[in-house]
Motif scaffolding. Structure first.
Motif, PDB file in Angstrom:
ATOM      1  N   SER A   1      12.369   8.211  -2.819  1.00  0.00           N
ATOM      2  CA  SER A   1      10.974   8.629  -2.917  1.00  0.00           C
ATOM      3  C   SER A   1      10.288   7.730  -3.951  1.00  0.00           C
TER       4      SER A   1
ATOM      5  N   ILE B   1      11.956   8.337  -7.259  1.00  0.00           N
ATOM      6  CA  ILE B   1      13.425   8.411  -7.211  1.00  0.00           C
ATOM      7  C   ILE B   1      13.891   7.332  -6.247  1.00  0.00           C
TER       8      ILE B   1
ATOM      9  N   VAL C   1      15.186  12.454 -13.124  1.00  0.00           N
ATOM     10  CA  VAL C   1      14.891  11.508 -12.044  1.00  0.00           C
ATOM     11  C   VAL C   1      16.003  10.484 -11.885  1.00  0.00           C
TER      12      VAL C   1
ATOM     13  N   GLN D   1      18.069  17.591  -5.724  1.00  0.00           N
ATOM     14  CA  GLN D   1      16.688  17.977  -5.941  1.00  0.00           C
ATOM     15  C   GLN D   1      16.433  18.095  -7.438  1.00  0.00           C
TER      16      GLN D   1
ATOM     17  N   ASN E   1      18.610  19.313 -12.469  1.00  0.00           N
ATOM     18  CA  ASN E   1      18.889  18.965 -11.081  1.00  0.00           C
ATOM     19  C   ASN E   1      19.646  20.050 -10.329  1.00  0.00           C
TER      20      ASN E   1
ATOM     21  N   GLU F   1       9.586  17.159  -6.560  1.00  0.00           N
ATOM     22  CA  GLU F   1       9.628  15.856  -7.218  1.00  0.00           C
ATOM     23  C   GLU F   1       8.308  15.434  -7.854  1.00  0.00           C
TER      24      GLU F   1
END
Length: 489
Positions: free
Chosen positions: A337, A340, A403, A417, A435, A465
Motif C-alpha cells: 500500500s 506499507i 508500518v 494489519q 499489529n 492503514e
C-alpha cells in the motif's frame, strides 16, 4: 539502542488530527455543495497574503503563512506553509508542512502538492483530479505509490469549508455537511458545519463583529470566527490548540519552546487502577463511557463489547500454527500500500536477511518482531510514517514500528494489519498503534515491547492503514475508562 522516557504515545496521529483541523480551513479541501446562483452568494475578498499564529494554551507554538494569487486565465494558485514546535513525549520537535494547490475559475480543485518535514523524516503527497477520480502519489520519489480515489461523493474540492458556508449564506442554527480529503492519511471524511450566534471578538487591537461557525469532525469540535468579508480571523480546536490572525511582524516573533504541554500526555486517559505487570495478565475488563461506539471496532477477535463493558482476553498460540496457508479472503493483507511498501526491493532484501525460507510462519513472526524491536531506536518523531523511510532512518515511535513491521511481515508471506487504540502504561492509557498478524490464527503483536501476543491492556479502537485513524478524533478528551477487573491466571 538509545533509551528514552518511552510512553508509546501516538504522537503523529495527534499532530495529524490537528493538521486535519487545519485542512478544514485550507484552500485545498472544500466540497462546494451549495447550488445557489453566483449572484446570490456572499462575496469573499481573498487577501493575497495572510498570517495566523498557532497557540497551545495561549503559548505560541507555530505560524501559518498563506497566499492566494489570481492568474490571468481566471485560475488561482494558493499556498499554505505551517511551521510548528511540538512537544511529544517530552521532546520538542520542529514540524513544517507546505501545501500548494491549483484552482479552476469556479474554485474547483485541479491539483495539489503536500510536503511534511520533521527531523530526518519527510512525506510527500501530490495529486490531481481527472473526471470523477482523484489520482494520488504518496511517499517519496522514486518510490511513490499511486492510488486512485473515486470522487462520487466529492464532485468539487476547493476552498475552505468555513468560507464555503459563508459564501453559501449559511443561516443561524443551520447545519450543512461537507467532505474533506486528508493527504496524510489519503482519507475522505464528512464534516458538519453549523452557524452559531454572531460574536464580537478582539483581533489585532480592534473589536470585530464576526460570524461564528463550528465544524463537527468525527465528533471533535472546531470553531471559527469570520469577518464581514468571510476571512477567517480566529479558530479553536482540541487539546488547547487555537489560531488567530496577526500581521507579518507579529508572525515573525519567536515560537515558544518552553512550557508547551506534552501533546501525548494531555491526550492520555488516567486509569483508576495501577496495573503493576500488564504483560502477565490473561484478561481485563474495562468500562468505557463518554463516547459513541459507532465507527469503532470494539467487538471481534480477542475483544468482546457489551453494554459499555469491554473484555480483552489474551490469545493462546496454537501449536498447529506453524506453517499457515493463507485463505483467499486474507490475501489482501499481503498486498503493498502507499505507506506499507512490502513489495519494494529494499524491503524484500531486508527480509531475506532476517528469515530463512524453511522457517514456519510462527518462527518468521518471532524473528521479524525481534528484529524490529532491536533495530529501531525508540524515539518520538513527527511524520506520516511509511515503511521505506523507517527502514532507512531506523527510528520512530509506535507508528513507525507498526508500518515497518507490517511491510516486513507481508514480504515474508504473513498477512498483517495495523490496529490503533489505547495502551496502559504507568497509570495512564496512551494512544498507541500495533499489529495484527495471521499465522493460522490472528494474533496481536507489538514490536515496541517485543510482545507476541501483545498484552491485554492494548485496547483496540480501530483497524486500518490510514483513514481509519481519523475515527479516533472524536474520542480525544471525551472517552473515560474504568478498569473493573483483571485476571492473571
Amino acid at each position: 539502542m538509545t533509551k528514552i522516557r518511552w510512553k508509546s504515545a501516538w504522537g503523529i496521529v495527534i499532530i495529524i488530527i490537528f493538521l486535519i483541523l487545519l485542512a478544514v480551513r485550507l484552500e485545498l479541501f472544500k466540497e462546494n455543495t451549495f447550488d445557489q446562483p453566483a449572484e446570490q452568494r456572499t462575496a469573499i475578498t481573498h487577501p493575497s497574503e495572510s498570517w495566523m499564529n498557532i497557540y497551545q494554551n495561549k503559548k505560541k507554538i507555530g505560524v501559518i503563512h498563506r497566499t492566494f494569487n489570481p492568474l490571468n486565465n481566471g485560475h488561482f494558485q494558493t499556498s499554505e506553509k505551517v511551521t510548528m514546535q511540538i512537544n511529544t513525549m517530552g521532546v520538542i520537535q520542529a514540524l513544517s508542512i507546505a501545501t500548494e494547490s491549483d484552482l479552476n475559475p469556479d474554485m474547483t480543485f485541479s491539483s495539489f502538492n503536500f510536503e511534511l518535514n520533521s527531523s530526518l523524516f519527510r512525506f510527500n503527497a501530490r495529486g490531481y483530479v481527472s473526471k470523477n477520480k482523484l489520482i494520488l502519489y504518496a511517499g517519496l520519489p522514486p518510490s511513490q505509490q499511486k492510488t486512485i480515489i473515486p470522487l462520487k461523493d466529492v464532485p468539487h474540492i476547493s476552498g475552505n469549508i468555513y468560507e464555503a458556508a459563508f459564501r453559501g449564506g449559511l443561516e443561524r442554527s443551520v447545519t450543512r455537511d461537507f467532505s474533506i480529503f486528508d493527504p496524510s492519511t489519503l482519507g475522505i471524511r464528512k464534516v458538519s458545519v453549523t452557524r452559531n450566534a454572531d460574536e464580537i471578538i478582539p483581533i489585532m487591537g480592534k473589536r470585530v463583529l464576526t460570524q461564528k461557525l463550528c465544524a463537527d469532525f468525527m465528533g471533535a469540535k472546531n470553531c471559527a470566527w469570520l469577518a464581514a468579508d468571510g476571512e477567517v480571523l480566529r479558530e479553536s480546536g482540541i487539546l488547547g490548540l487555537s489560531m488567530e490572525k496577526v500581521n507579518a511582524e507579529q508572525a515573525r516573533i519567536g515560537i515558544s519552546t518552553n512550557g508547551a504541554a506534552d501533546m501525548t500526555q494531555i491526550a492520555s486517559i488516567p486509569s483508576n487502577l495501577i496495573i503493576p505487570e500488564p504483560s502477565k495478565l490473561t484478561a481485563i475488563v474495562i468500562k468505557i463511557t463518554g463516547i459513541r461506539s459507532q465507527g469503532l471496532l470494539l467487538q471481534g477477535g480477542r475483544q468482546t463489547f457489551d453494554h459499555n463493558m469491554l473484555t480483552i482476553t489474551r490469545e493462546s498460540l496454537s501449536a498447529t500454527a506453524q506453517q499457515a496457508t493463507v485463505p483467499p479472503v486474507f490475501q489482501k493483507y499481503l498486498q503493498p500500500s502507499p505507506l506499507i511498501q512490502s513489495a519494494d526491493a529494499k524491503i524484500t532484501a531486508q527480509i531475506k536477511k532476517i528469515i530463512l525460507p524453511a522457517d514456519s510462519s510462527q518462527v518468521r513472526l518471532r524473528k521479524i518482531v525481534q528484529w524490529v524491536y532491536r533495530t529501531l531506536e525508540k524515539k518520538p518523531v513527527l511524520s506520516v510514517p511509511n515503511a521505506l523511510e523507517v527502514l532507512k532512518n531506523k527510528m520512530g515511535d509506535c507508528n513507525e514500528h507498526a508500518v515497518l513491521t507490517a511491510a516486513l511481515l507481508r514480504a515474508a508471506g504473513i498477512p498483517t494489519q495495523i490496529e490503533m487504540g489505547l495502551l496502559y502504561l504507568n497509570g495512564r492509557f496512551y494512544y498507541h498503534a500495533w499489529n495484527l498478524a495471521y499465522i493460522g490464527q490472528w494474533v496481536t503483536v507489538d514490536t515496541v515491547f517485543n510482545q507476541i501476543p501483545a498484552d491485554v491492556t492494548h485496547l483496540r479502537l480501530v483497524r486500518g492503514e490510514g483513514a481509519e485513524q481519523l475515527d479516533l478524533l472524536g474520542l480525544m478528551g471525551k472517552i473515560k475508562l474504568e478498569v473493573t477487573s483483571i485476571r492473571n491466571d
